[in-house]
Design an enzyme around this catalytic site. Structure first.
Site, short mmCIF file in Angstrom:
data_model
loop_
_atom_site.label_atom_id
_atom_site.label_comp_id
_atom_site.label_asym_id
_atom_site.label_seq_id
_atom_site.Cartn_x
_atom_site.Cartn_y
_atom_site.Cartn_z
N TYR A 149 0.84 -1.21 0.00
CA TYR A 149 0.00 0.00 0.00
C TYR A 149 0.87 1.26 0.00
O TYR A 149 0.61 2.21 -0.74
CB TYR A 149 -0.94 -0.01 1.21
CG TYR A 149 -1.78 1.25 1.31
CD1 TYR A 149 -2.63 1.64 0.28
CD2 TYR A 149 -1.69 2.07 2.44
CE1 TYR A 149 -3.39 2.80 0.37
CE2 TYR A 149 -2.45 3.23 2.54
CZ TYR A 149 -3.30 3.59 1.50
OH TYR A 149 -4.04 4.73 1.59
N ARG A 156 1.42 6.94 -6.74
CA ARG A 156 0.21 7.74 -6.99
C ARG A 156 0.46 9.19 -6.63
O ARG A 156 0.09 10.11 -7.36
CB ARG A 156 -0.96 7.17 -6.18
CG ARG A 156 -2.21 8.02 -6.28
CD ARG A 156 -3.39 7.42 -5.56
NE ARG A 156 -3.17 7.20 -4.13
CZ ARG A 156 -4.11 6.80 -3.30
NH1 ARG A 156 -5.33 6.54 -3.74
NH2 ARG A 156 -3.84 6.62 -2.01
N TYR A 210 -1.12 12.89 6.36
CA TYR A 210 -0.69 11.84 7.30
C TYR A 210 0.82 11.94 7.49
O TYR A 210 1.55 12.18 6.51
CB TYR A 210 -1.01 10.44 6.75
CG TYR A 210 -2.43 9.95 6.87
CD1 TYR A 210 -3.39 10.62 7.62
CD2 TYR A 210 -2.82 8.75 6.25
CE1 TYR A 210 -4.69 10.12 7.73
CE2 TYR A 210 -4.10 8.26 6.35
CZ TYR A 210 -5.04 8.95 7.09
OH TYR A 210 -6.30 8.45 7.19
N ARG A 223 -11.86 13.12 1.68
CA ARG A 223 -12.81 12.24 2.41
C ARG A 223 -14.13 12.09 1.67
O ARG A 223 -14.86 11.12 1.88
CB ARG A 223 -13.06 12.79 3.81
CG ARG A 223 -11.81 12.85 4.68
CD ARG A 223 -11.27 11.48 4.99
NE ARG A 223 -9.99 11.57 5.71
CZ ARG A 223 -9.27 10.51 6.04
NH1 ARG A 223 -9.65 9.29 5.72
NH2 ARG A 223 -8.12 10.67 6.67
N GLU A 329 -14.30 -1.16 6.75
CA GLU A 329 -14.26 0.13 6.04
C GLU A 329 -15.55 0.22 5.22
O GLU A 329 -16.03 -0.78 4.70
CB GLU A 329 -13.03 0.16 5.12
CG GLU A 329 -12.96 1.42 4.29
CD GLU A 329 -11.67 1.52 3.47
OE1 GLU A 329 -10.58 1.22 3.99
OE2 GLU A 329 -11.79 1.92 2.29
C1 LIG Z 1 -9.23 4.04 5.31
C2 LIG Z 1 -8.40 4.96 4.82
O1 LIG Z 1 -7.88 5.00 3.57
C3 LIG Z 1 -8.28 4.10 2.56
C4 LIG Z 1 -7.35 4.32 1.42
C5 LIG Z 1 -7.64 5.20 0.40
C6 LIG Z 1 -6.66 5.46 -0.69
O2 LIG Z 1 -5.47 5.24 -0.48
O3 LIG Z 1 -7.09 5.88 -1.78
C7 LIG Z 1 -8.89 5.86 0.36
C8 LIG Z 1 -9.84 5.58 1.30
C9 LIG Z 1 -9.71 4.36 2.11
O4 LIG Z 1 -10.11 3.31 1.26
C10 LIG Z 1 -7.97 6.11 5.66
O5 LIG Z 1 -6.81 6.49 5.56
O6 LIG Z 1 -8.81 6.64 6.42
#
Ligand SMILES: C=C(O[C@@H]1C=C(C(=O)O)C=C[C@H]1O)C(=O)O
Length: 335
Positions: A149, A156, A210, A223, A329
């Site tokens: 990830y 990305r 982050y 979000r 999630e």
């Molecule tokens: C759950 C989280 O992230 C996840 C990862 C994401 C991404 O990397 O595109 C987008 C939303 C979620 O699926 C979070 O960081 O809150």
């Protein structure tokens, strides 16, 4: 525009936009921008009878497959360029690309996004509305010992940086595991003049801020995105600030996830960009609930039944989430 219809629950209802369809059911392909088949094995993006189609390895024997169908709002022109498969209808672009399994994803993820952004801007759809990133082995290590990830997020993020100013904003997204390998990514985007708002959650640190402890480059997503009256809610989990809360406790994680969504879509937050105000959990539709431990699915399903509308279309997918300590999630759309 996107919408989902689950024909299992509402056979007569086909609204414009995104829908969920039962595997095997096929809408009239004339009105379709694209299809994503959620199934056991997955297949690379292709043009199937002129419709961009991809298969994502997300379901098990116990959960039936379904299709996410993006309905067109005008005459469709579809095509393929290199690894990209796409379609435009005058208002939206759908674009999909697969990054096949490899030792390290960073460069390939950057190249995949770079070519997709080049196409989106060239065709005149630079306003990304919603992205889905389905990442095989999401919490496994790559050949360098970096979590896949984080490896993916780095590429990305580099692509967004390269296209900053031309790709207009960072949109709502999901970054989630699959039951297969490699990365499937797909998105919808709108014209430059579309009215688009990207939202953050006051309970959560913006993902693009982050700290580095979560990876060399932070995840590139908002979000939620509110565009043309449709609210796209990103994959949302049990994170407060930047920290996972209720580790190991599915009930606590479901509570925080639902509270996070409720706050995100509240009048206090969404009302800043939506004159009619906010929404409640009862308004959510086209809900995908990702659960990492199969044994938690019955509990999560019963909680979701209590809080979501009986008319909401909901699917449950047993896949890994982007942090090993996240158990659930949820993403959704309000249209
Ligand atoms: C759950 C989280 O992230 C996840 C990862 C994401 C991404 O990397 O595109 C987008 C939303 C979620 O699926 C979070 O960081 O809150």
């Amino acid at each position: 525009m996107p919408s989902f219809v689950d024909l299992r629950n509402s056979p007569s209802e086909i609204r414009p936009n995104i829908k969920f369809e039962q595997q095997g059911e096929h809408s009239d392909s004339q009105n379709i921008l694209a299809r994503v088949a959620f199934e056991k094995n997955g297949f690379a993006p292709e043009l199937h009878k002129g419709v961009p189609t991809l298969g994502v390895p997300m379901t098990t024997e116990t959960e039936p497959g379904f299709q996410e169908v993006f309905a067109a709002s005008g005459p469709v022109v579809a095509g393929r360029e290199g690894n990209l498969v796409y379609a435009v209808d005058g208002r939206h672009l759908f674009c999909a690309v697969q990054v096949v399994e490899r030792d390290i994803y960073r460069d390939a993820a950057r190249i995949a996004y770079d070519s997709a952004f080049e196409l989106a801007t060239r065709l005149g759809y630079p306003n990304i509305l919603r992205m889905w990133n389905l990442v095989g082995g999401i919490i496994d290590d790559n050949a360098d010992g970096v979590e896949i990830y984080r490896d993916f997020c780095a590429g990305r993020s580099e692509a967004f940086a390269l296209w900053s100013g031309r790709i207009l904003h960072i949109p709502a997204a999901t970054g989630i595991g699959t039951r297969g390998n490699g990365v499937y990514l797909y998105f919808i985007s709108g014209r430059a003049d579309a009215e688009v708002h990207h939202l953050e959650n006051p309970r959560q640190t913006p993902a693009y801020h982050y700290p580095e402890s979560y990876g060399p480059k932070s995840p590139s997503f908002a979000r939620a995105t509110f565009a043309d009256g449709i609210l796209y809610i990103s994959g949302t989990a049990s994170i407060l600030g930047d920290e996972t809360v209720h580790k190991g406790d599915i009930s606590g994680q479901v509570d925080v996830t639902l509270e996070n969504i409720a706050t995100l879509i509240s009048t206090e937050n969404l009302g800043k960009v939506r004159p009619e105000g906010g929404y409640s959990l009862q308004d959510l539709d086209l809900i995908k609930v990702y659960v990492s431990r199969p044994e938690d699915i019955p509990y999560v399903r019963s909680r979701c039944k209590e809080v979501f509308s009986p008319d909401a279309r909901v699917v449950y997918l047993n896949v890994d989430i982007c942090r090993p300590d996240l158990l659930v999630e949820i993403e959704a759309i309000v249209q």
